[in-house]
Write a protein that holds these residues in place. Structure first.
Motif, short mmCIF file in Angstrom:
data_model
loop_
_atom_site.label_atom_id
_atom_site.label_comp_id
_atom_site.label_asym_id
_atom_site.label_seq_id
_atom_site.Cartn_x
_atom_site.Cartn_y
_atom_site.Cartn_z
N UNK A 22 28.55 -8.31 31.24
CA UNK A 22 28.19 -9.86 31.81
C UNK A 22 27.34 -10.04 32.93
N UNK A 23 26.68 -10.95 33.06
CA UNK A 23 25.78 -11.32 34.18
C UNK A 23 26.59 -12.34 35.14
N UNK A 24 26.48 -11.99 36.36
CA UNK A 24 27.37 -12.84 37.32
C UNK A 24 26.14 -13.56 38.19
N UNK A 25 26.34 -14.72 38.58
CA UNK A 25 25.42 -15.47 39.34
C UNK A 25 26.26 -16.30 40.40
N UNK A 26 26.26 -16.09 41.65
CA UNK A 26 27.16 -16.45 42.63
C UNK A 26 28.33 -16.07 42.63
N UNK A 27 28.59 -14.97 42.10
CA UNK A 27 29.79 -14.12 42.03
C UNK A 27 30.82 -14.65 40.74
#
Length: 587
Positions: A390-395
């Motif tokens: 997975x890729x998280x942006x801003x959590x």
């Protein structure tokens, strides 16, 4: 397929229903005219009853005018329905294409999509109009003429029945043989469009290398392939007319011979024979129209399949049921990420990527050709979805975000810089359609684009040609960077976006970023180490994996690939791909 296409008729259903009604009315009016003509001959001409001739003649004139009116109304509604159907098809396809992810786009060639939106839709428009008009008129005319012929004389009318059955069998055989060629011809159209598109978009290269003759021959071959395929189909279909005329003349001869004998013995009148001969032409012309319909339907069937493919293609990447509407900050986390462009592929483009980037951090990314640098950053804005991890942006996992919100907060300047026809301001406002001219000027200052814009005669109102052909590569890159900055993103990705910019301007851009947008997370893919030397951290990519990570000083001590590239660039070399090989051998 039919259900998918029929769904695009939409507001033109009324026109599509009215057309067959008017066509049937036209046929009914026309069918009555030969019947009345028999009455004129038998009861008017032979008896010398002028009154009867005038009365019936007036009735025929009224029927002819009514048929003309019905035909005009049918043509009007058919034209409106078919043109509207074509408009809706094009809009539906174009709208669906806009939802495609990169993986969806990869399934279709550019030339193929253009052919579908133009030639294929035009074929379907013509076929739909013919179906509404001719496919109603021809069977109706055939049935009405047959009924009237059998009403006058069943024995003579049986000649038509034999001709219709024989001709029908021949037409089916012809169409079945021609179909396979029409299905192949549109693939040749794709090749033709691809040749034209490639030549026009690369016309400067063609002229620079004096390859006009080569491109002409290439186009001629593509055009010749289309020509040959059509010839093969037309050589089969051309048998329609001789068969039709043979059937018409055979029926006329049969009617004349048998009809004359029946008139002599008193079983048939002259007027009835004239009516039967007229109905003969009606029946044969109806069969001719049916054959034309089969030709158009055969041609359009391949087009319909190709259009349906685009309409039924579902975007691989779409919003979740309850999307997150806010990106809190520009932090980025990769957790055990692997990625391949094809889902069933055994080999991954990216493998086991684990990476944490704090909000506001500047990250440099460097690596040889094919090391998956662009693939890595494309996952952040969800241009592609990860295969694993997975890729998280801003959590938050990027797959949980509203796509529009995510991409508004993750600005990407891709490797291939694209500008659209329009003024500089219009191009900049792709980043923010409501931006003021002052805001546009400000981002141009940050991207060092104001330096050349101010020297243009019309400044920010200067017209940019399609693809940005009237500006240099470096100018185009700076305009694209400015356009991305106008979005005021939390994450800014520059994918080798300063490769055409001189080192001094590159340094100015980096300095402006550090001073003006310190809270924006910046990911800079570059081939020049000088472009990323002052980044908070630098990632070295090799064969889809992270080979090394750290500051410039740390990598100079610990990473042989990075060190060799730096030394070669300082010595005037700098071929990264070559240095990756040398560094790999030394390690």
């Amino acid at each position: 397929m039919i259900k998918t296409l029929a769904a695009q008729i939409k507001e033109f259903k009324k026109d599509s229903v009215l057309t067959p009604i008017f066509m049937i009315l036209e046929v009914l009016f026309e069918t009555m005219i030969p019947f009345l003509m028999a009455s004129i001959i038998d009861k008017g001409v032979e008896t010398g009853d002028i009154g009867h001739i005038c009365k019936v003649g007036a009735a025929m004139a009224v029927l002819a005018l009514c048929g003309l009116w019905a035909g005009m109304m049918g043509a009007k509604y058919a034209s409106r329905a078919s043109a509207g159907f074509a408009r809706n098809l094009r809009k539906a396809m174009y709208d669906n294409i806009q939802t495609f992810s990169f993986s969806n786009i990869d399934k279709f060639s550019t030339a193929g999509l253009i052919t579908r939106l133009t030639t294929d839709v035009t074929n379907l428009q013509m076929a739909y109009q013919m179906l509404l008009r001719m496919f109603t008129r021809a069977p109706a005319s055939l049935i009405c003429a047959m009924v009237m012929a059998f009403t006058i004389n069943a024995e003579l009318a049986s000649i038509y029945l034999v001709a219709v059955i024989g001709l029908g069998i021949c037409l089916v055989l012809i169409m079945s043989r021609a179909t396979k060629y029409f299905q192949q011809v549109f693939k040749k159209y794709d090749e033709l469009n691809a040749s034209v598109q490639e030549n026009i978009s690369g016309i400067r290269v063609v002229k620079a290398y004096v390859r006009e003759d080569y491109e002409n021959n290439k186009f001629f071959k593509a055009a010749e392939n289309v020509y040959k395929m059509f010839i093969k189909a037309e050589n089969i279909i051309v048998a329609n007319m001789p068969l039709m005329m043979f059937a018409v003349y055979a029926c006329i001869l049969g009617l004349s011979w048998l009809g004359a004998n029946m008139i002599v013995v008193g079983d048939l009148t002259t007027g009835e024979l004239m009516s039967l001969l007229t109905y003969c032409m009606n029946i044969m012309m109806s069969l001719m129209m049916l054959s034309m319909i089969f030709v158009m339907v055969t041609m359009s069937f391949a087009s319909a399949e190709r259009i349906t493919e685009v309409l039924n293609e579902k975007a691989d990447i779409c919003n979740p049921e309850k999307p997150v509407k806010e990106v809190k900050d520009g932090s980025i986390v990769f957790k055990d990420v692997s990625f391949s462009y094809k889902k069933d592929s055994q080999e991954s483009v990216l493998s086991d990527i684990n990476l944490e980037i704090a909000s506001g951090e500047t990250i440099g990314i460097i690596g040889g050709t094919g090391s998956a640098k662009s693939s890595l950053v494309n996952l952040i804005s969800r241009l592609y979805d990860v295969t694993k991890g997975e890729v998280l942006v801003g959590g938050v996992d990027v797959r949980a975000y509203d796509l529009e919100e995510l991409r508004n907060q993750v600005a990407v300047v891709l490797q291939k810089n694209v500008l659209f026809s329009g003024t500089i301001l219009e191009n900049l406002r792709w980043g923010n359609k409501n931006a003021t001219e002052e805001e546009c000027k400000r981002v141009c200052e940050l991207a060092c684009a104001d330096e050349f814009i101010e020297n243009m005669p019309e400044k920010y109102h200067t017209y940019i040609e399609q693809g940005g052909s009237n500006v240099s590569g470096g100018q185009k890159q700076r305009l694209c960077i400015a356009r991305a900055l106008l979005k005021k993103p939390k994450i800014l990705i520059l994918d080798d976006s300063t490769s055409a910019v001189d080192t001094a301007t590159d340094a100015k851009i980096r300095k402006a970023f550090a001073q003006e947008i310190p809270d924006t997370t910046k990911l800079i893919i570059a081939q020049r180490i000088s472009s990323i030397k002052n980044a908070d951290r630098i990632i070295v990519m090799e064969e889809g994996k992270i080979n090394g990570m750290g500051t410039h000083e740390e990598l100079m001590e610990t990473n042989a690939i990075y060190r060799d590239v730096y030394q070669s660039q300082n010595q005037g070399g700098g071929d990264f791909d070559e240095n990756v090989k040398q560094g790999g051998e030394k390690e």
